[in-house]
Scaffold this active site. Structure first.
Site, short mmCIF file in Angstrom:
data_model
loop_
_atom_site.label_atom_id
_atom_site.label_comp_id
_atom_site.label_asym_id
_atom_site.label_seq_id
_atom_site.Cartn_x
_atom_site.Cartn_y
_atom_site.Cartn_z
N ARG A 171 0.86 -1.17 0.00
CA ARG A 171 0.00 0.00 0.00
C ARG A 171 0.89 1.21 0.00
O ARG A 171 1.88 1.27 0.71
CB ARG A 171 -0.87 0.02 1.26
CG ARG A 171 -2.10 -0.83 1.10
CD ARG A 171 -2.81 -1.06 2.41
NE ARG A 171 -3.87 -2.03 2.19
CZ ARG A 171 -5.13 -1.69 1.89
NH1 ARG A 171 -5.46 -0.42 1.82
NH2 ARG A 171 -6.02 -2.61 1.68
N ASP A 218 9.33 12.34 -4.35
CA ASP A 218 9.28 11.32 -3.30
C ASP A 218 10.37 10.26 -3.50
O ASP A 218 10.09 9.07 -3.48
CB ASP A 218 7.89 10.69 -3.26
CG ASP A 218 7.64 9.94 -1.96
OD1 ASP A 218 8.32 10.26 -0.95
OD2 ASP A 218 6.79 9.03 -1.94
#
Ligand SMILES: *[C@@H]1O[C@H](CO)[C@@H](O)[C@H](O)[C@H]1NC(C)=O
Ligand SMILES: *[C@@H]1O[C@H](CO)[C@@H](O)[C@H](O)[C@H]1NC(C)=O
Ligand SMILES: *[C@@H]1O[C@H](CO)[C@@H](O)[C@H](O)[C@H]1NC(C)=O
Ligand SMILES: *[C@@H]1O[C@H](CO)[C@@H](O)[C@H](O)[C@H]1NC(C)=O
Ligand SMILES: *[C@@H]1O[C@H](CO)[C@@H](O)[C@H](O)[C@H]1NC(C)=O
Length: 809
Positions: free
Chosen positions: A528, A644
């Site tokens: 996830r 990121d």
């Protein structure tokens, strides 16, 4: 439009009211002051001159175009030959009204009439005091201590000048054609092994074919004869300098005095590397003459070195000046009339269907060419055989396009033919079948995207092997994405390539049901992430290809167009250090992305797992990530800021190559997010400080994260690790800087022998990382500079303390 951009635009507009345009600087010492600028204006070649007036720096209008190239050229000779241009492989073509400024912080900055930044020089460290165009043709940016911060001699294009050299890892790149300055197919590279080579690459990738010339200066195991660099010394000699100081001259030729002649060594668009001269005091009709050139015969390039100079089905002939020309055989014509070096297509239809309908006799005639050969493409060799038999055998064979006969051997060949050349030494005959009738309009059936959907036939799919696992950082990323909303900008370097008309070129559009089946109703969850959940799946093509499917949660509600645009931006990236996007699904509220599956997991599990990976492997991974980021920032058609970068977002393929994943998602996810961003403040991780400071977000945020990642790779530990470390070691960046300052680098690698054997590389990597994590974004180098520093091509200066503001003591 983005607010930041609008403000910039406004400022530019306002300032332009007050600045009196001064286009020509009549400087005498070649110096250019900070604040000086030039404007791209038709019929007005404004430029900065070197003291002697030999060289000029400025805008040059392209032939028949309203575009200008920022370049350096010989100012005193009529053809004003260009020796350097900005931004190398993807030259910055500036429209009329563009400006180039010399600034203290960013060096040379090229902006469009609207104030968009096209290009800037990479003065990663220091403040520019002034620029100077040296009489050698080198434009140098210097700081207050007369130290060079940036120079054109270190930013190679296609030409070398006396006094310039190419260090290991450096290369010249040919331009596309005589008038097009885009990256061409040829390179001159100074390899790390000391060998100087000429090679072709397979555009649009950088895949390098085996060389067609090599200096063979790799040296022996026991002596120091390996090449160190290619030098063009100021007296006009071009040689590979060996470790022991000996020189390997590329050509033993009589010399031309650099005093009385201009000299340049250029890698031409046709792959010939040549040393040219031109009398400085010329009267009348003179032009550049060749002293020597390499290779001796470019037409006879080996077949494993790539296609050669001429396109498919073309024939290469060497002219007296050792430059090639290309020609289509009779019955063939250029695919692109404007590209005489390009592919040739037959004017007739040749296939076995056509042959069946009409008897072969009526269809073809045979053209015989002497000493012409296409050394590849043969599917059958007949021996012993006669010339007549060879001719007949090809004529009657509907597969055969041409037969070559030489020394009792017949080679039958099919289309496309490659590496065609004329060479009197061949002593051969070529029998070419030429259709008597021109082709009537017969457009081959091209599969439409719909066909692909129905048949699930993914022509563009690469063989796929990989994993997508994204674990932590959920909250962080969401917040970053949110902050992004205000600042994020993507500037299009190349508008033409990114129009929305050509959506879906590479990407497959899946229906939701197809992906439901592919993932067995989203059965196997791999992880996830900030964007949603990742599942493993299998697409039925042939034996089935494994993929990962990312189900994005709550992306952009009503902006179908943006979704497609962004997905296509991601889909257009192709680099060996990126995870490939295979397709997407965009159905009602369902937004999914389908990626290739990588089998070796994330860099996080690799680095922080039970066994410590080898130093060598880690070094390669660091290079890989840097290259991937450089590509995202500078080399793909639309700039992508990752936002990121962290080890969870780097995947490893079967060969442990680093592959960056999740790029482009920041932009995708932020499009419809609200902006609250108080929680990240103060977290020390991978996040660059400007996120918290209401500063403009640029590619430098990725550089920061890369710096942290690089330290993690070097040290094999997490950036923040309270559990296994004492307080002063808990924060990796601070601890490494302390170790560096105290000169105890063996600590950071835990006395790892392999790393300590390469102490200088270790030190270089640490220093690069420390530059990357500078709190002040302007001090951080660009990824291009990072790559060069990691490779050792560019010297790394002593880094200052990365966080002078937030550290105590
Ligand atoms: C070039 O620019 C200068 C300065 O603005 C101007 O005086 C001159 O007329 C221009 N020349 C041409 C040919 O446009
Ligand atoms: C040009 O640069 C070279 C090397 O940096 C230097 O030695 C020389 O003095 C410079 N020449 C001029 C005219 O500035
Ligand atoms: C140069 O060639 C490239 C690649 O073929 C092409 O995309 C580009 O439009 C050309 N540029 C000009 C100015 O013709
Ligand atoms: C350049 O190299 C040649 C050949 O080795 C040598 O004779 C000459 O002195 C060199 N010139 C300079 C300026 O170093
Ligand atoms: C066949 O096509 C080529 C190229 O399109 C043309 O140059 C040639 O004249 C044509 N020949 C005939 C017989 O139509």
């Amino acid at each position: 439009m983005e607010m930041a951009f609008t403000v910039r635009l406004l400022l530019l507009l306002i300032s332009s009211f007050f600045v009196v345009p001064i286009f020509v600087f009549s400087q005498t010492d070649g110096k250019v002051a900070v604040g000086a600028f030039l404007s791209a204006t038709a019929g007005n070649n404004s430029s900065w001159l070197s003291p002697s007036g030999d060289f000029a720096f400025g805008f040059r209008q392209l032939e028949n175009k309203d575009l200008f190239l920022l370049s350096i050229w010989y100012a005193k000779i009529p053809d004003r030959t260009i020796v350097w241009y900005a931004n190398g492989d993807t030259p910055a073509l500036a429209p009329q009204g563009s400006l180039v400024n010399l600034t203290a912080n960013d060096g040379i900055v090229l902006t469009s009439p609207q104030g968009e930044e096209f290009w800037k020089s990479e003065t990663s460290v220091g403040v520019v005091a002034f620029g100077v165009l040296n009489d050698t043709g080198n434009f140098v940016l210097e700081d207050g201590n007369s130290e060079s911060l940036w120079e054109t001699f270190k930013n190679l294009t296609h030409t070398m000048l006396p006094g310039q050299d190419i260090e290991k890892g450096g290369k010249l790149s040919s331009q596309q054609s005589e008038t097009n300055y885009s990256k061409g197919r040829f390179q001159l590279r100074m390899q790390d092994d000391g060998n100087l080579v000429l090679n072709t690459i397979n555009l649009p990738t950088d895949f390098a074919n085996p060389s067609y010339y090599a200096s063979k200066t790799t040296g022996d195991l026991n002596s120091s004869t390996a090449g160190t660099k290619l030098e063009f010394n100021s007296s006009g000699y071009v040689y590979v300098l060996r470790e022991n100081g000996e020189k390997f001259n590329l050509k033993e030729a009589e010399t031309v005095s650099a005093r009385s002649y201009y000299l340049r060594a250029t890698l031409n668009f046709d792959g010939v590397f040549a040393l040219y001269y031109y009398p400085k005091s010329s009267t009348g009709n003179v032009s550049w003459s060749v002293v020597w050139s390499l290779p001796d015969n470019i037409c006879s390039m080996g077949v494993d070195s790539g296609l050669g100079v001429c396109g498919y089905n073309s024939i290469c002939t060497l002219k007296a000046d050792k430059r090639p020309t290309c020609e289509c055989p009779r019955g063939y014509s250029l695919l692109d009339q404007n590209d005489p070096y390009g592919n040739c297509k037959p004017n007739f239809v040749q296939n076995c269907d056509a042959d069946e309908l009409n008897s072969t006799k009526d269809q073809y005639e045979v053209q015989v060419l002497k000493n012409t050969d296409w050394p590849t493409s043969d599917y059958m060799q007949l021996y012993p055989f006669t010339a007549d038999g060879c001719n007949a055998s090809c004529f009657e064979d509907c597969m055969c396009a041409v037969a070559i006969y030489r020394v009792e051997t017949c080679w039958k060949k099919k289309l496309p033919l490659s590496n065609g050349r004329v060479d009197s030494a061949l002593n051969s005959l070529a029998f070419i079948k030429v259709g008597k009738r021109n082709a009537t309009l017969q457009v081959p059936h091209l599969p439409s995207p719909d066909d692909g959907k129905k048949k699930k036939k993914l022509n563009t799919l690469m063989p796929v092997e990989s994993t997508l696992l994204v674990t932590s950082g959920f909250v962080n990323f969401l917040l970053i994405a949110a902050v992004c909303l205000g600042f994020f900008f993507i500037f299009r370097k190349n508008h033409e390539r990114c129009t929305q008309n050509d959506l879906d070129i590479n990407l497959h559009s899946f229906s939701f049901q197809e992906l439901q089946e592919a993932t067995n109703r989203f059965e196997e969850e791999l992880g996830r992430g900030s964007f949603g959940v990742v599942y493993k799946g299998k697409i039925e093509i042939g034996s089935g290809v494994e993929v990962t499917v990312k189900k994005l949660n709550s992306v952009i509600q009503d902006s179908e167009k943006e979704f497609k645009t962004e997905v296509n931006v991601i889909g257009r990236t192709h680099h060996k250090n990126l995870v490939h996007l295979v397709g997407y699904c965009d159905e009602a509220q369902q937004r999914l992305l389908v990626y290739e599956f990588l089998s070796n997991g994330t860099l996080a599990s690799f680095l922080f797992g039970d066994t410590k990976p080898s130093w060598r492997q880690r070094i390669e991974i660091a290079y890989g990530v840097a290259q991937g980021l450089l590509y995202l920032h500078e080399q793909c058609s639309t700039q992508i800021i990752h936002c990121d970068i962290k080890p969870q977002n780097i995947l490893l393929d079967d060969y442990h190559n680093a592959r960056i994943s999740d790029f482009g998602l920041a932009k995708l996810l932020m499009m419809n997010q609200s902006k609250t961003h108080t929680v990240i403040r103060g977290t020390k991780g991978y996040v660059a400080p400007e996120w918290f400071r209401n500063m403009h977000i640029t590619t430098k945020v990725d550089v920061y994260s890369f710096g942290v990642l690089l330290l993690e790779i070097i040290c094999c530990r997490r950036s923040i690790d309270m559990e296994n470390n004492s307080d002063e070691r808990a924060i990796l960046t601070d601890w490494v800087y302390d170790c560096y300052r105290e000169g105890v680098l063996e600590c950071v690698v835990d006395n790892e022998v392999e790393a300590l054997n390469e102490k200088s590389k270790l030190e270089r990597f640490v220093m690069v990382a420390l530059w990357c994590i500078q709190e002040d974004p302007s001090l951080r180098p660009t990824m291009r500079t990072v790559v060069r520093m990691l490779e050792g091509v560019v010297e790394v200066r002593i880094p200052p303390c990365p966080s002078p503001y937030s550290r105590i003591g």
